[in-house]
Each structure stands twice: as structure tokens, then as C-alpha cells.
Design a protein around this motif. Structure first.
Motif, mmCIF file in Angstrom:
data_model
loop_
_atom_site.group_PDB
_atom_site.id
_atom_site.type_symbol
_atom_site.label_atom_id
_atom_site.label_comp_id
_atom_site.label_asym_id
_atom_site.label_seq_id
_atom_site.Cartn_x
_atom_site.Cartn_y
_atom_site.Cartn_z
ATOM 1 N N GLN A 6 48.945 66.522 6.710
ATOM 2 C CA GLN A 6 50.283 66.534 6.122
ATOM 3 C C GLN A 6 51.303 67.021 7.148
ATOM 4 O OE1 GLN A 6 49.621 69.005 2.703
ATOM 5 N NE2 GLN A 6 49.374 67.253 1.336
ATOM 6 N N TYR A 7 50.951 68.077 7.853
ATOM 7 C CA TYR A 7 51.855 68.622 8.870
ATOM 8 C C TYR A 7 52.095 67.600 9.984
ATOM 9 C CZ TYR A 7 53.382 71.167 12.979
ATOM 10 O OH TYR A 7 54.062 71.544 14.104
ATOM 11 N N VAL A 8 51.025 67.006 10.486
ATOM 12 C CA VAL A 8 51.154 66.029 11.566
ATOM 13 C C VAL A 8 52.014 64.850 11.121
ATOM 14 C CG1 VAL A 8 49.873 64.375 13.000
ATOM 15 C CG2 VAL A 8 49.046 66.727 12.757
ATOM 16 N N ALA A 9 51.909 64.435 9.893
ATOM 17 C CA ALA A 9 52.699 63.315 9.376
ATOM 18 C C ALA A 9 54.197 63.612 9.397
ATOM 19 C CB ALA A 9 52.241 62.955 7.966
ATOM 20 N N THR A 10 54.580 64.893 9.413
ATOM 21 C CA THR A 10 56.004 65.252 9.424
ATOM 22 C C THR A 10 56.573 65.387 10.834
ATOM 23 O OG1 THR A 10 55.629 67.658 9.449
ATOM 24 C CG2 THR A 10 55.681 66.558 7.287
ATOM 25 N N LEU A 11 55.745 65.356 11.855
ATOM 26 C CA LEU A 11 56.220 65.554 13.221
ATOM 27 C C LEU A 11 57.049 64.373 13.704
ATOM 28 C CD1 LEU A 11 53.022 67.050 14.913
ATOM 29 C CD2 LEU A 11 55.071 68.278 14.145
ATOM 30 N N ALA A 12 58.038 64.670 14.536
ATOM 31 C CA ALA A 12 58.891 63.628 15.105
ATOM 32 C C ALA A 12 58.092 62.738 16.055
ATOM 33 C CB ALA A 12 60.051 64.270 15.864
ATOM 34 N N ARG A 13 58.477 61.492 16.133
ATOM 35 C CA ARG A 13 57.878 60.546 17.067
ATOM 36 C C ARG A 13 58.897 60.261 18.152
ATOM 37 N NH1 ARG A 13 53.146 61.475 15.245
ATOM 38 N NH2 ARG A 13 52.587 60.525 13.284
ATOM 39 N N LYS A 14 58.454 60.283 19.405
ATOM 40 C CA LYS A 14 59.342 60.004 20.533
ATOM 41 C C LYS A 14 58.725 58.902 21.377
ATOM 42 C CE LYS A 14 61.172 64.709 21.086
ATOM 43 N NZ LYS A 14 61.672 64.698 19.769
ATOM 44 N N ARG A 15 59.597 58.105 22.000
ATOM 45 C CA ARG A 15 59.073 57.152 22.978
ATOM 46 C C ARG A 15 58.782 57.935 24.244
ATOM 47 N NH1 ARG A 15 63.767 54.832 26.058
ATOM 48 N NH2 ARG A 15 65.513 55.983 25.212
ATOM 49 N N VAL A 16 57.778 57.495 24.971
ATOM 50 C CA VAL A 16 57.370 58.185 26.192
ATOM 51 C C VAL A 16 57.252 57.141 27.295
ATOM 52 C CG1 VAL A 16 55.628 59.658 27.271
ATOM 53 C CG2 VAL A 16 56.087 59.870 24.823
ATOM 54 N N ALA A 17 57.791 57.469 28.467
ATOM 55 C CA ALA A 17 57.760 56.549 29.603
ATOM 56 C C ALA A 17 57.329 57.310 30.850
ATOM 57 C CB ALA A 17 59.127 55.920 29.817
ATOM 58 N N ALA A 18 56.895 56.548 31.848
ATOM 59 C CA ALA A 18 56.529 57.106 33.147
ATOM 60 C C ALA A 18 57.218 56.293 34.226
ATOM 61 C CB ALA A 18 55.015 57.071 33.340
ATOM 62 N N GLY A 19 57.799 56.975 35.186
ATOM 63 C CA GLY A 19 58.466 56.314 36.297
ATOM 64 C C GLY A 19 57.975 56.886 37.614
ATOM 65 N N VAL A 20 58.276 56.165 38.688
ATOM 66 C CA VAL A 20 57.824 56.592 40.017
ATOM 67 C C VAL A 20 59.014 56.586 40.963
ATOM 68 C CG1 VAL A 20 56.237 56.135 41.910
ATOM 69 C CG2 VAL A 20 55.530 55.676 39.556
ATOM 70 N N LEU A 21 59.185 57.688 41.670
ATOM 71 C CA LEU A 21 60.253 57.839 42.639
ATOM 72 C C LEU A 21 59.721 57.557 44.036
ATOM 73 C CD1 LEU A 21 63.180 58.799 43.275
ATOM 74 C CD2 LEU A 21 62.189 61.065 43.631
ATOM 75 N N PHE A 22 60.181 56.455 44.619
ATOM 76 C CA PHE A 22 59.858 56.092 46.003
ATOM 77 C C PHE A 22 61.098 56.346 46.851
ATOM 78 C CE2 PHE A 22 56.966 53.212 43.710
ATOM 79 C CZ PHE A 22 55.786 53.441 44.391
#
Length: 128
Positions: A6-22
């Protein structure tokens, strides 16, 4: 449903990305020109379900740039505010190291998501 579920179902969802700095020897940063939006940005992209950020960065570089070199350490984790109809998110940025002109010229764009990539000293702010 269990209390934990129940607790986990209430947690916010966020998009997650990964980038690379060259960077190059002159201190310029590599930016990629996507085929699907007008702004240039750091190579990388969204994580898939249950994918760790480091693996996502490696996968995205292979898909977008045909690049398979080693990645360096995690440089920064940044928050991205909601914008353009996209929800808030978190971006992990890894060190891609230094690129020389030969490595830059050898990049290919196998999936068509990226039109081109080049080192730039200044650019508009990178957004996701």
C-alpha cells in the motif's frame, strides 16, 4: 494488499535518464543533434524497466552513436523539473572522458535517433 505494498503504491513515479559527458582537448563538450526535437543535448536517454543507470548509459551510447568505449565515474545526479508535458525526472551523468578528432569522426548513428554529433564550446541549456 500488505501495508508495504500500500505504501509503495503511493510513492511518486519519476522518469530516469542517463547521459554521458565527453570532452575534447580544447575543453569542448560533445552534443548530439536528435532527429525528433530541435535542441542539441548530451548523448544518453531514458532507463528501461529495472535497468541501472550505468547500463542505460552504455546501451544508449551504442544505440545512438555506435560507441562502445568504457565509461568513467558518476559525475552528477540532477533533478529535472516537469516541462513540455513530461513529468519530473532524475538524470545520472557519467564521465565519458576525452574524445579526439578520430574518435569523433568514427561515430555512426545506427538507429537514426541522432542526426549528428559535434563538440561545442557553448550551446543552449541542455533539457530533457
Amino acid at each position: 494488499m500488505l501495508p508495504v505494498e500500500q505504501y509503495v503504491a503511493t510513492l511518486a513515479r519519476k522518469r530516469v535518464a542517463a547521459g554521458v559527458l565527453f570532452r575534447d582537448a580544447r575543453g569542448r563538450v560533445l552534443l548530439a543533434e536528435p532527429s525528433y526535437k530541435p535542441n542539441w543535448e548530451m548523448p544518453g536517454g531514458a532507463l528501461e524497466a529495472d535497468e541501472v543507470p550505468w547500463a542505460a548509459a552504455v546501451r544508449e551510447l551504442a544505440e545512438e552513436l555506435g560507441w562502445s568505449g568504457p565509461l568513467g565515474r558518476l559525475l552528477v545526479v540532477d533533478y529535472v523539473r516537469p516541462q513540455d508535458g513530461r513529468p519530473e525526472g532524475v538524470v545520472f551523468v557519467f564521465d565519458g572522458g576525452m574524445l579526439d578528432e578520430v574518435e569523433l569522426a568514427a561515430m555512426v548513428f545506427p538507429d537514426g535517433e541522432i542526426r549528428s554529433a559535434r563538440s561545442r564550446r557553448s550551446a543552449r541549456p541542455v533539457t530533457r
